[in-house]
Motif scaffolding. Structure first.
Motif, mmCIF file in Angstrom:
data_model
loop_
_atom_site.group_PDB
_atom_site.id
_atom_site.type_symbol
_atom_site.label_atom_id
_atom_site.label_comp_id
_atom_site.label_asym_id
_atom_site.label_seq_id
_atom_site.Cartn_x
_atom_site.Cartn_y
_atom_site.Cartn_z
ATOM 1 N N ARG A 23 0.880 -1.165 0.000
ATOM 2 C CA ARG A 23 0.000 0.000 0.000
ATOM 3 C C ARG A 23 0.919 1.215 0.000
ATOM 4 N NH1 ARG A 23 -1.853 -3.693 3.176
ATOM 5 N NH2 ARG A 23 -3.951 -4.480 3.006
ATOM 6 N N PHE A 24 0.586 2.213 -0.811
ATOM 7 C CA PHE A 24 1.438 3.390 -0.864
ATOM 8 C C PHE A 24 0.628 4.627 -1.234
ATOM 9 C CE2 PHE A 24 1.510 1.403 -5.011
ATOM 10 C CZ PHE A 24 1.337 2.456 -5.897
ATOM 11 N N GLU A 44 -2.825 0.105 -3.942
ATOM 12 C CA GLU A 44 -2.814 -1.105 -3.134
ATOM 13 C C GLU A 44 -2.637 -2.262 -4.101
ATOM 14 O OE1 GLU A 44 -5.583 -3.733 -0.100
ATOM 15 O OE2 GLU A 44 -6.502 -2.078 -1.194
ATOM 16 N N MET A 45 -1.672 -3.109 -3.839
ATOM 17 C CA MET A 45 -1.378 -4.246 -4.705
ATOM 18 C C MET A 45 -1.161 -5.470 -3.832
ATOM 19 S SD MET A 45 1.247 -2.153 -7.081
ATOM 20 C CE MET A 45 0.688 -0.785 -8.081
ATOM 21 N N ARG A 46 -2.077 -6.429 -3.916
ATOM 22 C CA ARG A 46 -1.949 -7.679 -3.174
ATOM 23 C C ARG A 46 -1.999 -8.819 -4.174
ATOM 24 N NH1 ARG A 46 -6.262 -8.622 0.215
ATOM 25 N NH2 ARG A 46 -7.394 -6.831 -0.579
ATOM 26 N N LEU A 47 -0.856 -9.494 -4.319
ATOM 27 C CA LEU A 47 -0.750 -10.615 -5.241
ATOM 28 C C LEU A 47 -0.193 -11.815 -4.507
ATOM 29 C CD1 LEU A 47 0.287 -7.847 -7.000
ATOM 30 C CD2 LEU A 47 -0.064 -9.514 -8.757
ATOM 31 N N HIS A 48 -0.665 -12.970 -4.885
ATOM 32 C CA HIS A 48 -0.156 -14.236 -4.361
ATOM 33 C C HIS A 48 0.227 -15.066 -5.581
ATOM 34 C CE1 HIS A 48 0.462 -17.614 -1.719
ATOM 35 N NE2 HIS A 48 -0.266 -18.356 -2.528
ATOM 36 N N PHE A 55 -5.946 -5.061 -6.577
ATOM 37 C CA PHE A 55 -5.036 -4.220 -7.352
ATOM 38 C C PHE A 55 -5.742 -2.901 -7.647
ATOM 39 C CE2 PHE A 55 -2.382 -2.583 -10.642
ATOM 40 C CZ PHE A 55 -1.142 -3.178 -10.463
ATOM 41 N N ARG A 56 -5.135 -1.821 -7.186
ATOM 42 C CA ARG A 56 -5.670 -0.481 -7.424
ATOM 43 C C ARG A 56 -4.486 0.487 -7.464
ATOM 44 N NH1 ARG A 56 -6.090 3.502 -4.051
ATOM 45 N NH2 ARG A 56 -5.675 2.200 -2.239
ATOM 46 N N TRP A 57 -4.453 1.322 -8.501
ATOM 47 C CA TRP A 57 -3.408 2.333 -8.599
ATOM 48 C C TRP A 57 -3.991 3.554 -9.285
ATOM 49 C CZ3 TRP A 57 1.539 1.793 -12.111
ATOM 50 C CH2 TRP A 57 2.387 2.870 -11.896
ATOM 51 N N GLU A 58 -3.839 4.708 -8.644
ATOM 52 C CA GLU A 58 -4.237 5.993 -9.210
ATOM 53 C C GLU A 58 -2.978 6.822 -9.360
ATOM 54 O OE1 GLU A 58 -7.138 7.616 -6.558
ATOM 55 O OE2 GLU A 58 -8.410 5.845 -6.711
ATOM 56 N N SER A 59 -2.760 7.332 -10.558
ATOM 57 C CA SER A 59 -1.558 8.110 -10.844
ATOM 58 C C SER A 59 -1.970 9.429 -11.481
ATOM 59 C CB SER A 59 -0.636 7.323 -11.794
ATOM 60 O OG SER A 59 0.581 8.008 -11.992
ATOM 61 N N CYS A 70 -4.950 8.889 -14.171
ATOM 62 C CA CYS A 70 -5.271 7.581 -14.715
ATOM 63 C C CYS A 70 -5.327 6.601 -13.564
ATOM 64 C CB CYS A 70 -4.221 7.131 -15.733
ATOM 65 S SG CYS A 70 -4.749 5.657 -16.652
ATOM 66 N N SER A 71 -6.203 5.646 -13.682
ATOM 67 C CA SER A 71 -6.296 4.627 -12.640
ATOM 68 C C SER A 71 -6.471 3.269 -13.292
ATOM 69 C CB SER A 71 -7.465 4.916 -11.700
ATOM 70 O OG SER A 71 -8.688 4.831 -12.397
ATOM 71 N N ILE A 72 -6.126 2.266 -12.530
ATOM 72 C CA ILE A 72 -6.295 0.887 -12.956
ATOM 73 C C ILE A 72 -6.677 0.096 -11.714
ATOM 74 C CG2 ILE A 72 -3.848 0.312 -12.631
ATOM 75 C CD1 ILE A 72 -4.056 -1.489 -15.134
ATOM 76 N N ASP A 73 -7.557 -0.875 -11.875
ATOM 77 C CA ASP A 73 -7.910 -1.710 -10.731
ATOM 78 C C ASP A 73 -8.292 -3.105 -11.207
ATOM 79 O OD1 ASP A 73 -10.787 -1.807 -11.315
ATOM 80 O OD2 ASP A 73 -10.869 0.231 -10.540
#
Length: 158
Positions: A23-24, A44-48, A55-59, A70-73
């Motif tokens: 998380r950042f 927030e990126m949680r991978l196994h 998976f969520r990222w806003e830039s 831009c965002s991706i989830d």
């Protein structure tokens, strides 16, 4: 009890975790082609392994007169691949159908049909390396950065 030498060797080998739980929230002032800008990213990126739990990222990139975001989830049809690299782990997250993801966001013009985000973890350091011309508007969609997962310190790549 004595264990066979081969079994002892297996126990002593370092194990690289296949999990990522990050998380950042980062921001910094910078320069883009000589113009002052502010970069802001949260995710927030949680991978196994190859499985995406979240998976969520806003830039965002803000200029004095306007900004881009831009965002991706995980609702965008993401696929992950994981592999061990040296002393760390690398994930590659891609869109299963980049053009369909763009159209869901209301972008009607075609772009390069790809989006890839490379996540490279070595110890507490996570490098996030995007190559996503297809997802959002016309700028480079996401900002390359690295995050110390223990301290939360961010470093933007220029």
């Amino acid at each position: 009890m004595r264990l066979p030498a081969a079994l002892l060797l297996m126990v002593a080998l370092p194990v690289v975790a296949q999990d990522l739980d990050a998380r950042f929230s980062c921001s910094t002032k910078g320069s883009d082609h000589g113009e002052s800008v502010i970069y802001a990213d949260a995710g927030e990126m949680r991978l196994h392994g190859d499985k995406i739990d979240a998976f969520r990222w806003e830039s965002s990139l803000f200029r004095s007169t306007h900004g881009f975001e831009c965002s991706i989830d995980d609702g965008d049809g993401l696929v992950a691949e994981s592999r061990e690299v040296g002393a760390g782990r690398e994930w590659r997250v891609t869109l299963s159908d980049a053009q369909a993801a763009r159209e869901r966001r209301g972008y009607e013009f075609a772009r390069l049909p790809s989006c890839s985000i490379r996540l490279e973890r070595e110890g507490d350091q996570l490098s996030i390396k995007p190559s996503c011309p297809a997802l959002c508007g016309s700028r480079g969609n996401f900002t390359e950065l690295s995050v110390n997962l223990k301290t939360g310190t961010c470093q933007y790549q220029e």
